[in-house]
Design a protein around this motif. Structure first.
Motif, short mmCIF file in Angstrom:
data_model
loop_
_atom_site.label_atom_id
_atom_site.label_comp_id
_atom_site.label_asym_id
_atom_site.label_seq_id
_atom_site.Cartn_x
_atom_site.Cartn_y
_atom_site.Cartn_z
N THR A 194 131.59 6.95 -7.09
CA THR A 194 131.14 7.01 -8.34
C THR A 194 130.21 5.77 -8.71
O THR A 194 128.75 5.94 -8.89
CB THR A 194 131.64 7.30 -9.60
OG1 THR A 194 132.45 8.54 -9.70
CG2 THR A 194 130.86 7.66 -10.73
N LEU A 195 130.69 4.96 -8.50
CA LEU A 195 129.78 3.39 -8.79
C LEU A 195 128.59 3.26 -7.81
O LEU A 195 127.55 2.77 -8.10
CB LEU A 195 130.78 2.13 -8.72
CG LEU A 195 131.32 2.18 -9.93
CD1 LEU A 195 132.55 0.83 -9.75
CD2 LEU A 195 131.12 2.12 -11.34
N ALA A 196 129.04 3.56 -6.32
CA ALA A 196 127.87 3.49 -5.57
C ALA A 196 126.76 4.61 -5.51
O ALA A 196 125.72 4.95 -4.47
CB ALA A 196 128.53 3.70 -3.99
N GLU A 197 127.19 5.88 -6.33
CA GLU A 197 126.42 6.80 -6.44
C GLU A 197 125.88 7.75 -5.12
O GLU A 197 124.94 8.00 -4.84
CB GLU A 197 124.90 6.35 -7.17
CG GLU A 197 125.03 5.92 -8.54
CD GLU A 197 123.69 5.58 -9.10
OE1 GLU A 197 122.59 5.36 -8.32
OE2 GLU A 197 123.53 4.92 -10.22
N ILE A 198 127.25 7.90 -4.36
CA ILE A 198 127.05 8.53 -3.05
C ILE A 198 126.87 9.97 -3.51
O ILE A 198 126.11 10.65 -2.87
CB ILE A 198 128.26 8.10 -2.42
CG1 ILE A 198 128.15 6.47 -1.99
CG2 ILE A 198 128.20 8.94 -1.14
CD1 ILE A 198 129.32 6.20 -1.11
N LYS A 199 127.93 10.54 -4.36
CA LYS A 199 128.02 12.05 -4.53
C LYS A 199 128.68 12.24 -5.59
O LYS A 199 129.78 11.21 -6.02
CB LYS A 199 128.31 12.80 -3.38
CG LYS A 199 129.92 12.51 -2.89
CD LYS A 199 130.26 13.37 -1.76
CE LYS A 199 131.76 13.19 -1.31
NZ LYS A 199 132.02 13.91 -0.28
N PRO A 200 128.80 13.25 -6.53
CA PRO A 200 129.38 13.64 -7.84
C PRO A 200 131.03 13.63 -7.18
O PRO A 200 130.96 14.69 -6.15
CB PRO A 200 128.92 14.88 -8.13
CG PRO A 200 128.07 15.39 -7.47
CD PRO A 200 127.66 14.18 -6.41
N VAL A 201 132.02 13.27 -8.04
CA VAL A 201 133.31 13.70 -7.32
C VAL A 201 134.00 15.09 -7.91
O VAL A 201 134.65 15.54 -7.17
CB VAL A 201 134.29 12.67 -8.06
CG1 VAL A 201 133.73 11.19 -7.33
CG2 VAL A 201 134.18 12.73 -9.51
N GLY A 202 133.26 15.61 -8.97
CA GLY A 202 133.61 16.90 -9.16
C GLY A 202 135.06 17.23 -9.75
O GLY A 202 135.48 16.56 -10.45
N THR A 203 135.89 18.06 -9.17
CA THR A 203 137.00 18.52 -9.39
C THR A 203 137.91 17.44 -8.50
O THR A 203 139.29 17.71 -8.63
CB THR A 203 137.42 19.87 -9.14
OG1 THR A 203 136.96 20.14 -7.66
CG2 THR A 203 136.46 20.89 -10.02
N LEU A 204 137.67 16.75 -7.72
CA LEU A 204 138.57 15.85 -7.07
C LEU A 204 139.23 14.79 -7.98
O LEU A 204 140.35 14.53 -7.65
CB LEU A 204 137.65 15.02 -6.08
CG LEU A 204 137.20 15.88 -4.66
CD1 LEU A 204 136.43 15.04 -3.95
CD2 LEU A 204 138.15 16.52 -3.96
N LEU A 205 138.61 14.42 -9.06
CA LEU A 205 139.07 13.49 -10.00
C LEU A 205 140.47 14.13 -10.61
O LEU A 205 141.61 13.55 -10.58
CB LEU A 205 138.35 12.92 -11.04
CG LEU A 205 138.80 11.97 -11.95
CD1 LEU A 205 139.44 10.86 -11.20
CD2 LEU A 205 137.75 11.44 -12.88
N PRO A 206 140.33 15.36 -11.34
CA PRO A 206 141.47 15.94 -11.94
C PRO A 206 142.85 16.26 -10.57
O PRO A 206 143.87 15.96 -11.11
CB PRO A 206 141.00 17.41 -12.38
CG PRO A 206 139.54 16.87 -12.60
CD PRO A 206 139.00 16.03 -11.53
N ALA A 207 142.18 16.44 -9.44
CA ALA A 207 143.52 16.65 -8.75
C ALA A 207 144.01 15.38 -8.15
O ALA A 207 145.10 15.24 -8.11
CB ALA A 207 142.79 17.35 -7.37
N ALA A 208 143.23 14.45 -8.13
CA ALA A 208 143.92 12.85 -7.89
C ALA A 208 144.90 12.58 -9.03
O ALA A 208 145.84 12.14 -8.77
CB ALA A 208 142.83 11.91 -7.58
N ILE A 209 144.45 12.62 -10.31
CA ILE A 209 145.08 12.38 -11.41
C ILE A 209 146.66 13.49 -11.42
O ILE A 209 147.59 12.66 -11.59
CB ILE A 209 144.47 12.52 -12.57
CG1 ILE A 209 143.32 11.86 -12.83
CG2 ILE A 209 145.34 12.47 -13.89
CD1 ILE A 209 142.28 12.16 -14.01
#
Length: 434
Positions: A194-209
Protein backbone atom coordinates in the motif's frame (compact mmCIF):
# COMPACT_ATOMS: atom_id res chain seq x y z
CA UNK A 1 1.73 -3.38 26.62
CA UNK A 2 1.64 -4.51 30.20
CA UNK A 3 4.36 -5.99 32.32
CA UNK A 4 3.72 -8.96 34.57
CA UNK A 5 3.69 -8.13 38.24
CA UNK A 6 6.78 -8.65 40.33
CA UNK A 7 7.33 -10.40 43.62
CA UNK A 8 6.02 -8.99 46.86
CA UNK A 9 7.96 -7.03 49.42
CA UNK A 10 7.89 -9.92 51.87
CA UNK A 11 10.43 -11.75 49.74
CA UNK A 12 13.10 -9.28 50.88
CA UNK A 13 12.97 -10.74 54.37
CA UNK A 14 13.99 -14.20 53.26
CA UNK A 15 17.44 -15.31 54.31
CA UNK A 16 17.93 -17.60 51.31
CA UNK A 17 16.90 -15.89 48.08
CA UNK A 18 19.37 -17.19 45.54
CA UNK A 19 17.72 -19.52 43.07
CA UNK A 20 19.34 -22.11 40.84
CA UNK A 21 16.40 -22.31 38.47
CA UNK A 22 15.81 -19.31 36.24
CA UNK A 23 12.25 -20.39 35.48
CA UNK A 24 10.15 -17.36 34.46
CA UNK A 25 7.14 -16.64 36.67
CA UNK A 26 4.75 -16.83 33.75
CA UNK A 27 5.71 -20.45 33.04
CA UNK A 28 2.73 -22.75 33.49
CA UNK A 29 4.51 -26.12 33.18
CA UNK A 30 5.55 -27.65 36.53
CA UNK A 31 9.20 -28.49 36.86
CA UNK A 32 10.36 -31.97 37.94
CA UNK A 33 11.73 -32.53 41.41
CA UNK A 34 15.44 -31.81 41.83
CA UNK A 35 17.86 -32.60 44.65
CA UNK A 36 19.05 -29.60 46.69
CA UNK A 37 21.95 -27.78 44.97
CA UNK A 38 25.41 -27.84 46.37
CA UNK A 39 27.07 -24.55 47.42
CA UNK A 40 29.24 -24.65 44.29
CA UNK A 41 26.16 -25.03 42.08
CA UNK A 42 24.53 -22.07 43.80
CA UNK A 43 27.52 -19.80 43.21
CA UNK A 44 27.76 -20.87 39.57
CA UNK A 45 24.04 -20.46 38.94
CA UNK A 46 23.70 -16.84 40.03
CA UNK A 47 25.86 -15.29 37.22
CA UNK A 48 24.10 -17.49 34.66
CA UNK A 49 20.71 -16.28 35.95
CA UNK A 50 21.84 -12.66 35.62
CA UNK A 51 23.05 -13.23 32.07
CA UNK A 52 19.79 -14.88 31.06
CA UNK A 53 17.82 -12.03 32.69
CA UNK A 54 19.81 -9.37 30.85
CA UNK A 55 19.07 -11.06 27.55
CA UNK A 56 15.44 -11.84 28.34
CA UNK A 57 14.24 -8.28 28.88
CA UNK A 58 15.83 -7.08 25.64
CA UNK A 59 14.31 -9.97 23.72
CA UNK A 60 10.91 -9.37 25.32
CA UNK A 61 11.03 -5.65 24.49
CA UNK A 62 11.91 -6.28 20.84
CA UNK A 63 9.25 -8.97 20.60
CA UNK A 64 6.56 -6.66 21.95
CA UNK A 65 7.60 -3.91 19.55
CA UNK A 66 7.36 -6.36 16.64
CA UNK A 67 3.95 -7.40 17.94
CA UNK A 68 2.75 -3.78 17.94
CA UNK A 69 3.71 -3.52 14.27
CA UNK A 70 0.72 -5.74 13.48
CA UNK A 71 -1.95 -3.09 14.21
CA UNK A 72 0.24 -0.38 12.69
CA UNK A 73 0.65 -2.35 9.46
CA UNK A 74 -3.10 -2.95 9.29
CA UNK A 75 -3.72 0.79 9.68
CA UNK A 76 -1.18 1.56 6.94
CA UNK A 77 -2.69 -1.03 4.59
CA UNK A 78 -6.19 0.37 5.23
CA UNK A 79 -5.22 3.96 4.41
CA UNK A 80 -7.62 4.22 1.47
CA UNK A 81 -10.72 2.93 3.32
CA UNK A 82 -9.83 5.07 6.34
CA UNK A 83 -9.92 8.16 4.13
CA UNK A 84 -13.56 7.40 3.24
CA UNK A 85 -14.92 7.36 6.78
CA UNK A 86 -15.32 10.15 9.32
CA UNK A 87 -12.45 10.81 11.71
CA UNK A 88 -14.31 9.56 14.84
CA UNK A 89 -14.29 6.01 13.41
CA UNK A 90 -10.57 5.28 13.90
CA UNK A 91 -10.40 7.26 17.13
CA UNK A 92 -13.35 5.50 18.77
CA UNK A 93 -11.99 2.16 17.56
CA UNK A 94 -8.65 3.00 19.16
CA UNK A 95 -10.35 4.12 22.37
CA UNK A 96 -12.42 0.95 22.74
CA UNK A 97 -9.74 -1.46 21.57
CA UNK A 98 -6.77 0.01 23.44
CA UNK A 99 -8.67 0.34 26.73
CA UNK A 100 -9.95 -3.23 26.43
CA UNK A 101 -6.49 -4.50 25.51
CA UNK A 102 -4.92 -2.94 28.59
CA UNK A 103 -7.53 -4.26 31.01
CA UNK A 104 -7.77 -7.74 29.49
CA UNK A 105 -4.00 -8.15 29.31
CA UNK A 106 -3.71 -7.34 33.00
CA UNK A 107 -6.43 -9.76 34.11
CA UNK A 108 -5.61 -12.34 31.42
CA UNK A 109 -2.02 -12.77 32.62
CA UNK A 110 -3.28 -13.61 36.11
CA UNK A 111 -5.86 -16.06 34.76
CA UNK A 112 -3.18 -17.73 32.62
CA UNK A 113 -1.10 -18.36 35.74
CA UNK A 114 -4.02 -19.96 37.57
CA UNK A 115 -5.91 -21.81 34.84
CA UNK A 116 -3.71 -22.01 31.74
CA UNK A 117 -3.44 -20.32 28.35
CA UNK A 118 -6.75 -21.63 27.01
CA UNK A 119 -8.70 -20.01 29.85
CA UNK A 120 -6.77 -16.76 29.41
CA UNK A 121 -7.40 -16.69 25.65
CA UNK A 122 -11.08 -17.39 26.26
CA UNK A 123 -11.18 -14.52 28.75
CA UNK A 124 -9.69 -12.17 26.16
CA UNK A 125 -12.05 -13.43 23.46
CA UNK A 126 -15.13 -12.87 25.63
CA UNK A 127 -13.96 -9.39 26.54
CA UNK A 128 -13.38 -8.35 22.95
CA UNK A 129 -16.66 -9.95 21.92
CA UNK A 130 -18.41 -7.54 24.28
CA UNK A 131 -16.42 -4.60 22.90
CA UNK A 132 -17.31 -5.69 19.35
CA UNK A 133 -20.98 -5.74 20.24
CA UNK A 134 -20.66 -2.24 21.67
CA UNK A 135 -18.99 -1.06 18.46
CA UNK A 136 -21.76 -2.52 16.32
CA UNK A 137 -24.36 -0.75 18.47
CA UNK A 138 -22.51 2.56 18.18
CA UNK A 139 -22.31 2.31 14.39
CA UNK A 140 -26.01 1.45 14.26
CA UNK A 141 -27.19 4.48 16.26
CA UNK A 142 -24.52 7.06 15.34
CA UNK A 143 -25.46 9.81 12.87
CA UNK A 144 -23.90 9.74 9.43
CA UNK A 145 -21.73 12.74 10.28
CA UNK A 146 -19.93 10.59 12.85
CA UNK A 147 -19.34 7.48 10.72
CA UNK A 148 -19.25 8.79 7.15
CA UNK A 149 -21.43 8.11 4.14
CA UNK A 150 -20.78 4.34 4.14
CA UNK A 151 -21.96 2.89 7.44
CA UNK A 152 -21.01 -0.66 6.44
CA UNK A 153 -17.43 0.38 5.68
CA UNK A 154 -17.17 2.06 9.09
CA UNK A 155 -18.40 -1.14 10.71
CA UNK A 156 -15.81 -3.27 8.89
CA UNK A 157 -12.97 -0.88 9.72
CA UNK A 158 -13.85 -0.97 13.39
CA UNK A 159 -14.05 -4.76 13.39
CA UNK A 160 -10.66 -5.00 11.72
CA UNK A 161 -9.07 -2.66 14.24
CA UNK A 162 -10.58 -4.46 17.21
CA UNK A 163 -9.52 -7.81 15.74
CA UNK A 164 -5.88 -6.77 15.43
CA UNK A 165 -5.79 -5.43 18.99
CA UNK A 166 -7.42 -8.66 20.19
CA UNK A 167 -4.62 -10.68 18.57
CA UNK A 168 -1.98 -8.60 20.37
CA UNK A 169 -3.76 -9.10 23.69
CA UNK A 170 -4.20 -12.85 23.19
CA UNK A 171 -0.54 -13.21 22.21
CA UNK A 172 0.60 -11.44 25.38
CA UNK A 173 -1.52 -13.47 27.80
CA UNK A 174 -0.76 -16.83 26.16
CA UNK A 175 2.97 -16.06 25.66
CA UNK A 176 2.74 -16.69 21.91
CA UNK A 177 4.18 -13.37 20.76
CA UNK A 178 6.75 -14.88 18.41
CA UNK A 179 4.19 -17.06 16.62
CA UNK A 180 1.71 -14.20 16.21
CA UNK A 181 4.44 -11.93 14.87
CA UNK A 182 5.31 -14.59 12.30
CA UNK A 183 1.68 -14.94 11.23
CA UNK A 184 1.39 -11.15 10.99
CA UNK A 185 3.99 -10.95 8.23
CA UNK A 186 1.28 -10.92 5.48
CA UNK A 187 -0.15 -7.76 7.10
CA UNK A 188 3.31 -6.21 6.97
CA UNK A 189 3.61 -7.13 3.30
CA UNK A 190 0.21 -5.61 2.51
CA UNK A 191 1.22 -2.41 4.30
CA UNK A 192 4.41 -2.23 2.22
CA UNK A 193 2.40 -2.77 -0.97
CA UNK A 194 0.00 0.00 0.00
CA UNK A 195 2.76 2.47 0.88
CA UNK A 196 4.55 1.70 -2.39
CA UNK A 197 1.27 2.23 -4.29
CA UNK A 198 1.83 -0.98 -6.25
CA UNK A 199 -1.78 -2.15 -6.26
CA UNK A 200 -4.84 -2.04 -3.99
CA UNK A 201 -4.98 -4.82 -1.42
CA UNK A 202 -8.76 -5.24 -1.62
CA UNK A 203 -10.05 -8.20 0.38
CA UNK A 204 -6.58 -9.53 1.13
CA UNK A 205 -6.33 -7.38 4.25
CA UNK A 206 -9.49 -8.75 5.97
CA UNK A 207 -8.33 -12.28 5.10
CA UNK A 208 -4.91 -11.63 6.63
CA UNK A 209 -6.53 -10.26 9.80
CA UNK A 210 -8.75 -13.32 10.14
CA UNK A 211 -5.75 -15.64 9.79
CA UNK A 212 -3.88 -13.84 12.58
CA UNK A 213 -6.95 -13.86 14.83
CA UNK A 214 -7.32 -17.62 14.40
CA UNK A 215 -3.65 -18.20 15.25
CA UNK A 216 -3.76 -15.90 18.28
CA UNK A 217 -6.78 -17.72 19.72
CA UNK A 218 -5.47 -21.18 18.84
CA UNK A 219 -5.50 -22.31 22.52
CA UNK A 220 -9.28 -21.84 22.55
CA UNK A 221 -9.77 -23.58 19.21
CA UNK A 222 -7.59 -26.61 20.02
CA UNK A 223 -8.43 -26.96 23.69
CA UNK A 224 -10.34 -30.19 24.15
CA UNK A 225 -11.16 -29.66 27.81
CA UNK A 226 -14.49 -28.27 28.90
CA UNK A 227 -14.05 -26.57 32.23
CA UNK A 228 -15.59 -23.68 34.07
CA UNK A 229 -14.16 -20.32 33.08
CA UNK A 230 -12.29 -18.90 36.09
CA UNK A 231 -13.29 -15.50 37.33
CA UNK A 232 -10.93 -12.70 38.14
CA UNK A 233 -10.48 -11.97 41.83
CA UNK A 234 -11.49 -8.57 43.28
CA UNK A 235 -7.82 -7.56 43.44
CA UNK A 236 -7.35 -8.48 39.77
CA UNK A 237 -10.49 -6.58 38.83
CA UNK A 238 -9.27 -3.47 40.62
CA UNK A 239 -5.92 -3.69 38.88
CA UNK A 240 -7.65 -4.31 35.55
CA UNK A 241 -9.85 -1.27 36.16
CA UNK A 242 -6.74 0.82 36.65
CA UNK A 243 -5.33 -0.41 33.35
CA UNK A 244 -8.68 0.29 31.70
CA UNK A 245 -8.40 3.93 32.77
CA UNK A 246 -4.79 4.02 31.59
CA UNK A 247 -5.64 2.65 28.15
CA UNK A 248 -8.65 4.93 27.66
CA UNK A 249 -6.67 7.99 28.74
CA UNK A 250 -3.80 7.15 26.41
CA UNK A 251 -6.17 6.76 23.46
CA UNK A 252 -7.80 10.11 24.25
CA UNK A 253 -4.37 11.78 24.42
CA UNK A 254 -3.49 10.35 21.02
CA UNK A 255 -6.73 11.76 19.61
CA UNK A 256 -6.15 15.17 21.19
CA UNK A 257 -2.67 15.61 19.75
CA UNK A 258 -3.66 14.17 16.38
CA UNK A 259 -6.73 16.36 15.90
CA UNK A 260 -4.95 19.45 17.22
CA UNK A 261 -2.27 19.12 14.53
CA UNK A 262 -2.36 20.80 11.12
CA UNK A 263 -5.40 19.42 9.27
CA UNK A 264 -5.23 16.20 11.31
CA UNK A 265 -1.77 15.41 9.95
CA UNK A 266 -0.32 12.41 11.81
CA UNK A 267 3.21 12.17 10.36
CA UNK A 268 5.02 14.57 12.76
CA UNK A 269 3.08 13.22 15.70
CA UNK A 270 3.75 9.50 15.16
CA UNK A 271 7.44 9.79 14.26
CA UNK A 272 8.85 10.35 17.79
CA UNK A 273 6.44 7.79 19.24
CA UNK A 274 7.64 5.10 16.84
CA UNK A 275 11.26 5.91 17.61
CA UNK A 276 10.78 6.09 21.38
CA UNK A 277 8.71 2.93 21.93
CA UNK A 278 11.54 0.35 21.51
CA UNK A 279 13.90 2.33 23.75
CA UNK A 280 11.31 2.93 26.45
CA UNK A 281 10.14 -0.71 26.35
CA UNK A 282 13.73 -1.84 26.92
CA UNK A 283 14.19 0.70 29.72
CA UNK A 284 11.05 -0.44 31.57
CA UNK A 285 12.00 -4.09 31.11
CA UNK A 286 15.48 -3.39 32.46
CA UNK A 287 14.06 -1.51 35.45
CA UNK A 288 11.61 -4.22 36.50
CA UNK A 289 14.22 -6.93 35.90
CA UNK A 290 16.81 -5.16 38.03
CA UNK A 291 14.35 -4.51 40.85
CA UNK A 292 13.41 -8.18 40.97
CA UNK A 293 16.98 -9.42 40.63
CA UNK A 294 17.80 -7.42 43.73
CA UNK A 295 15.77 -9.96 45.69
CA UNK A 296 18.39 -12.54 44.73
CA UNK A 297 21.55 -10.45 45.07
CA UNK A 298 20.99 -8.54 48.33
CA UNK A 299 21.18 -9.93 51.86
CA UNK A 300 18.80 -7.64 53.78
CA UNK A 301 16.13 -5.02 53.33
CA UNK A 302 18.51 -2.08 53.67
CA UNK A 303 20.73 -3.35 50.85
CA UNK A 304 17.68 -4.05 48.73
CA UNK A 305 16.37 -0.50 49.25
CA UNK A 306 19.72 0.93 48.21
CA UNK A 307 19.69 -1.30 45.13
CA UNK A 308 16.21 -0.11 44.14
CA UNK A 309 17.25 3.50 44.73
CA UNK A 310 20.22 3.13 42.39
CA UNK A 311 18.08 1.47 39.72
CA UNK A 312 15.54 4.30 40.00
CA UNK A 313 18.22 6.95 39.49
CA UNK A 314 19.45 5.24 36.32
CA UNK A 315 15.85 4.89 35.10
CA UNK A 316 15.26 8.60 35.65
CA UNK A 317 18.32 9.34 33.54
CA UNK A 318 16.70 7.29 30.75
CA UNK A 319 13.33 9.04 31.10
CA UNK A 320 14.75 12.57 31.03
CA UNK A 321 15.72 12.74 27.30
CA UNK A 322 12.10 12.58 25.98
CA UNK A 323 11.15 15.39 28.35
CA UNK A 324 14.20 17.51 27.45
CA UNK A 325 13.77 16.99 23.70
CA UNK A 326 10.05 17.70 23.89
CA UNK A 327 10.58 20.95 25.77
CA UNK A 328 13.37 21.97 23.36
CA UNK A 329 11.14 21.35 20.34
CA UNK A 330 8.28 23.30 21.91
CA UNK A 331 10.55 26.26 22.61
CA UNK A 332 12.09 26.07 19.13
CA UNK A 333 8.61 26.24 17.57
CA UNK A 334 8.13 29.73 19.02
CA UNK A 335 11.60 30.94 18.05
CA UNK A 336 11.21 30.36 14.33
CA UNK A 337 11.93 33.43 12.14
CA UNK A 338 8.83 35.56 11.65
CA UNK A 339 9.38 35.85 7.90
CA UNK A 340 9.60 32.11 7.32
CA UNK A 341 7.23 30.95 4.53
CA UNK A 342 4.47 28.74 5.87
CA UNK A 343 5.34 29.67 9.44
CA UNK A 344 2.03 28.50 10.89
CA UNK A 345 2.24 25.03 9.36
CA UNK A 346 5.92 24.67 10.25
CA UNK A 347 5.29 25.73 13.82
CA UNK A 348 2.40 23.28 14.12
CA UNK A 349 4.56 20.43 12.80
CA UNK A 350 7.34 21.19 15.28
CA UNK A 351 4.78 21.34 18.08
CA UNK A 352 3.42 18.01 16.86
CA UNK A 353 6.87 16.49 17.17
CA UNK A 354 7.13 17.92 20.69
CA UNK A 355 3.72 16.51 21.59
CA UNK A 356 4.64 13.06 20.30
CA UNK A 357 7.91 13.05 22.21
CA UNK A 358 6.27 14.15 25.46
CA UNK A 359 3.43 11.69 25.01
CA UNK A 360 5.90 8.82 24.61
CA UNK A 361 7.55 9.86 27.86
CA UNK A 362 4.18 10.01 29.65
CA UNK A 363 3.40 6.50 28.37
CA UNK A 364 6.72 5.22 29.72
CA UNK A 365 6.26 6.80 33.14
CA UNK A 366 2.71 5.47 33.36
CA UNK A 367 3.68 1.90 32.48
CA UNK A 368 6.65 2.01 34.84
CA UNK A 369 4.43 3.02 37.76
CA UNK A 370 1.88 0.35 36.86
CA UNK A 371 4.60 -2.30 36.63
CA UNK A 372 5.74 -1.32 40.13
CA UNK A 373 2.18 -1.90 41.45
CA UNK A 374 1.36 1.79 41.68
CA UNK A 375 -1.66 1.24 39.44
CA UNK A 376 -3.78 3.91 41.13
CA UNK A 377 -1.06 6.54 40.76
CA UNK A 378 -0.44 5.46 37.17
CA UNK A 379 -4.15 5.71 36.32
CA UNK A 380 -4.37 9.16 37.93
CA UNK A 381 -1.34 10.36 36.02
CA UNK A 382 -2.65 8.97 32.72
CA UNK A 383 -6.07 10.56 33.22
CA UNK A 384 -4.63 13.98 34.09
CA UNK A 385 -4.00 15.22 30.48
CA UNK A 386 -7.49 14.47 29.07
CA UNK A 387 -9.17 15.75 32.25
CA UNK A 388 -7.12 18.96 32.15
CA UNK A 389 -7.77 19.45 28.43
CA UNK A 390 -11.50 19.09 29.05
CA UNK A 391 -11.41 21.62 31.90
CA UNK A 392 -9.27 24.28 30.19
CA UNK A 393 -12.12 25.91 28.21
CA UNK A 394 -13.98 26.53 31.47
CA UNK A 395 -11.01 28.02 33.34
CA UNK A 396 -10.10 31.72 33.24
CA UNK A 397 -6.73 31.02 31.68
CA UNK A 398 -5.22 32.30 28.43
CA UNK A 399 -5.17 29.80 25.58
CA UNK A 400 -2.80 29.69 22.61
CA UNK A 401 -4.78 27.02 20.74
CA UNK A 402 -5.53 23.31 21.06
CA UNK A 403 -2.07 22.07 20.07
CA UNK A 404 -0.01 24.40 22.32
CA UNK A 405 -2.38 23.65 25.19
CA UNK A 406 -2.01 19.90 24.63
CA UNK A 407 1.80 20.18 24.55
CA UNK A 408 1.80 22.23 27.75
CA UNK A 409 -0.45 19.73 29.54
CA UNK A 410 1.72 16.80 28.43
CA UNK A 411 4.87 18.60 29.56
CA UNK A 412 3.39 19.23 33.01
CA UNK A 413 2.22 15.61 33.25
CA UNK A 414 5.61 14.28 32.19
CA UNK A 415 7.35 16.44 34.79
CA UNK A 416 4.94 15.27 37.48
CA UNK A 417 5.57 11.67 36.46
CA UNK A 418 9.33 12.12 36.73
CA UNK A 419 8.91 13.53 40.23
CA UNK A 420 6.75 10.56 41.24
CA UNK A 421 9.32 8.10 39.86
CA UNK A 422 12.07 9.98 41.69
CA UNK A 423 10.36 9.21 44.99
CA UNK A 424 9.69 5.62 43.97
CA UNK A 425 12.67 4.24 45.87
CA UNK A 426 10.83 1.78 48.10
CA UNK A 427 9.85 -1.74 46.99
CA UNK A 428 6.38 -2.20 45.62
CA UNK A 429 3.61 -3.16 48.05
CA UNK A 430 2.67 -6.84 48.18
CA UNK A 431 -0.32 -8.02 46.12
CA UNK A 432 -3.71 -8.38 47.75
CA UNK A 433 -4.24 -11.90 49.05
CA UNK A 434 -7.92 -11.95 48.01
Amino acid sequence: MTITQGRSRTATRRTHRRRVSARPRHSLTPLPERPPPTPVEVELAVPQHRARSSRSYLYAALLRCALYLGPLSVAAAAAEPLARVAWPVPLVTLLLGWAAAQALTCTGVSIARRAGSAAAARHVGLGFAGVTGLWCALVWVAPSTMVGPDRGLALVIGLGGLGTLATVTAALVTRSEAAVVLWSLPCWALAAITLAEIKPVGTLLPAAIVVVVIRAFQPVVLSGRRSRQPRATPAELRRGGGYLIIGASQAICVGLVWQAGPSGSAAPFWLPLLLAVPILEALIGWHTGQVESGLDTTDNSADYHRHVRSVTIITLAGLLPPFAVGIALALAAYRLPAGLPGLVDTQAKVLGLAGGMLLGGVFAVTYLLAARRRTGIAATLAAAPPATAAALPFLPLPSSGPLPDAVAVLAATHLAGLLVVAFLTQPAPPPDET
